[in-house]
Write a protein that holds these residues in place. Structure first.
Motif, short mmCIF file in Angstrom:
data_model
loop_
_atom_site.label_atom_id
_atom_site.label_comp_id
_atom_site.label_asym_id
_atom_site.label_seq_id
_atom_site.Cartn_x
_atom_site.Cartn_y
_atom_site.Cartn_z
N ASN A 77 -5.59 -4.53 9.78
CA ASN A 77 -5.81 -5.88 9.12
C ASN A 77 -4.55 -6.66 8.88
OD1 ASN A 77 -8.73 -5.26 8.59
ND2 ASN A 77 -7.90 -3.94 6.86
N ASP A 84 -1.53 -3.93 8.71
CA ASP A 84 -1.71 -2.45 8.02
C ASP A 84 -2.20 -1.36 8.62
OD1 ASP A 84 -4.41 -2.87 7.81
OD2 ASP A 84 -4.42 -3.64 5.74
N GLU A 85 -2.30 -0.25 8.05
CA GLU A 85 -2.90 0.83 8.83
C GLU A 85 -3.99 0.66 9.32
OE1 GLU A 85 -2.72 1.95 4.10
OE2 GLU A 85 -1.64 0.60 5.62
N ASN A 86 -4.91 -0.25 8.70
CA ASN A 86 -6.44 -0.35 8.84
C ASN A 86 -6.54 -1.33 10.14
OD1 ASN A 86 -7.34 1.76 7.25
ND2 ASN A 86 -7.02 0.04 5.52
N SER A 104 0.80 -1.13 0.20
CA SER A 104 0.04 0.16 0.16
C SER A 104 0.78 1.05 -0.08
CB SER A 104 -0.93 0.15 1.21
OG SER A 104 -0.12 0.27 2.30
#
Length: 486
Positions: free
Chosen positions: A141, A137-139, A14
């Protein structure tokens, strides 16, 4: 020449996440660079840390953490030197004990790297302190997991290393722990989670590593023999069965990684010392190991008598660690300009007693009029012509037993190269025998020939191209069909 780092492409990146696998082919070792928002982490760095520093510098990022998945046995980690260079803490999982400062993470503890989160998953089995690192990740997940030697592509880590170092544990005990770790921590992850192991094909840290250097949880559930076991007992049996002999240097490297080491800069200062021929000769008299790292095809044409020839073009560090003494000092003969590369390769598996190199290489030795030795090369068809007419011929096959079992010359003697570190293994070879030595392609047979020559066995020949060429001959196909393996 000597394989350097390969920067492998990795999927699904990403804008706020950058992951790079730095793969070193000669050791089948994968280190990882993870970065987000100007912060970076390194997982399982090799002894020579410049590539990580250079990558962080190019990307204008600061290395914040150095994560170790376990005490590596097949190479010396760069954790200490990298920590000194960056100030980043060295992070290990639970049950870790070292003689240098580290941060011992708790199972489930989380570390922030920019917008990313790295979660610690303690997965004992390969070793007691073995730990995987789950990257979110940044979310939030789950994106990928760095599995060290817990899970490989197509295999799992061998469970006999800690057993060698701790008398109260059995290989079966550790295999059972590994089963529990996989069942509780790894298998429950979603199929799309990417698996980044510490090793790829050719590594001795497992027995059945696949050809790729990364995979997914879903793919491993489908194809990995160890993850298909339906019970704990079935898993333990399948993982232990057929384990290859552990290289001799594994416990040594694991101990170095646990206790610490001399900095690579100091090792290089000591080793990058040019020696004139007369000075080189004096050190030979001191019973130092003479290590010649030129290509096998070059070495056979002429070398300093008593040298051991292990070419940089193959699995150099691995064979050096398997065959050479860690207690003795050594001096080098290399292709001019490859002295540093040689010393770094040796340091990767724990050698730190290089006392210098022959200035001007072998050509300087030859021009000075000193004695030289050679290894006679022959083609496979010459071997086949000689076999029926010389009853003193002994075909010495130095491949692994599994390779030998797949096909060999009738009545050939199998003496695997990794067993030739003990001079006693060559005690049954007589000088009046005509030795014809081969491996699969010609790299290992030259190493073996140099070891035999060093033991005073000179009546030998190296079969160029090895079994790969021998098996193409029509006569050998007939011999293979008649071969009976017990």
């Amino acid at each position: 020449m000597f394989p350097h780092y390969f920067l492998n492409k990795v999927p699904l990146q990403s804008k706020r996440m950058f992951i790079k696998q730095l793969y070193t082919g000669c050791l089948s070792e994968a280190a990882y660079y993870i970065e987000s928002n100007g912060e970076a982490a390194i997982i399982d760095p090799l002894r020579d840390v410049e590539p990580y520093l250079e990558l962080a510098g190019e990307r204008k990022s600061t290395i914040k953490y150095i994560f170790e998945t376990h005490f590596h046995a097949d190479f010396v980690s760069g954790h200490i030197d990298l920590s000194k260079a960056t100030g980043a803490p060295i992070v290990y999982g639970p049950l870790t004990e070292t003689k240098f400062p580290v941060q011992i993470a708790r199972d489930g503890e989380r570390f922030k790297v920019g917008a990313l989160t790295i979660e610690v998953l303690h997965t004992p089995g390969h070793t007691l302190e073995s730990t995987c690192y789950l990257l979110k990740d940044e979310n939030g997940n789950n994106h990928c997991i760095f599995t060290g030697d817990t899970l490989f592509v197509g295999d799992v880590g061998r469970p006999d290393l800690s057993q060698k170092m701790a008398e109260d544990l059995t290989t079966q005990d550790l295999a059972g722990m590994l089963y529990d770790s996989l069942q509780k921590k790894i298998i429950p992850l979603a199929d799309e989670v990417i698996v980044y192991p510490a090793h790829g094909p050719g590594s001795s840290c497992g027995k059945n590593l696949g050809p790729e250097t990364f995979s997914t949880i879903g793919e491993e559930k489908k194809t990995n023999y160890a993850l298909k076991a339906s019970t704990r007992d079935e898993f333990v049996k399948s993982v232990i069965e057929g384990l290859p002999e552990m290289p001799n240097y594994f416990p040594i490297n694991a101990q170095i990684n646990k206790e610490g080491y001399e900095s690579l800069d100091d090792v290089l200062v000591q080793g990058l010392h040019p020696l004139r021929v007369e000075d080189f000769k004096k050190l030979i008299e001191d019973d130092m190991i003479i290590l010649d790292t030129r290509a096998a095809t070059t070495f056979t044409q002429g070398y300093v008598p008593g040298s051991i020839g292990i070419g940089l073009e193959g699995r150099f560090a691995e064979w050096a660690g398997s065959l050479l003494s860690f207690d003795k000092s050594m001096i080098l003969v290399t292709h001019p300009g490859l002295e540093k590369e040689t010393i770094v390769g040796l340091a990767r598996v724990g050698f730190n007693k290089v006392q210098g190199y022959l200035e001007g290489g072998f050509e300087a030795w030859k021009k000075s009029g000193e004695d030289i030795d050679v290894i006679i090369d022959i083609e496979p068809d010459e071997l086949m012509m000689d076999l029926p007419f010389d009853d003193k011929i002994v075909v010495l096959d130095v491949r692994r037993p599994t390779e030998f079992a797949d096909g060999h010359i009738l009545d050939a003697v199998n003496l695997p190269l990794n067993e030739m570190n003990d001079p006693g293994s060559m005690s049954n070879i007589n000088e009046d025998q005509n030795l014809y030595i081969h491996c699969s392609a010609g790299y290992r047979s030259v190493i073996a020939a140099s070891l035999l020559k060093r033991q005073g066995i000179h009546n030998l020949r190296n079969v160029v191209g090895g079994w790969n060429k021998i098996k193409e001959l029509e006569k050998v196909e007939i011999i293979r069909e008649k071969s009976v393996l017990n």
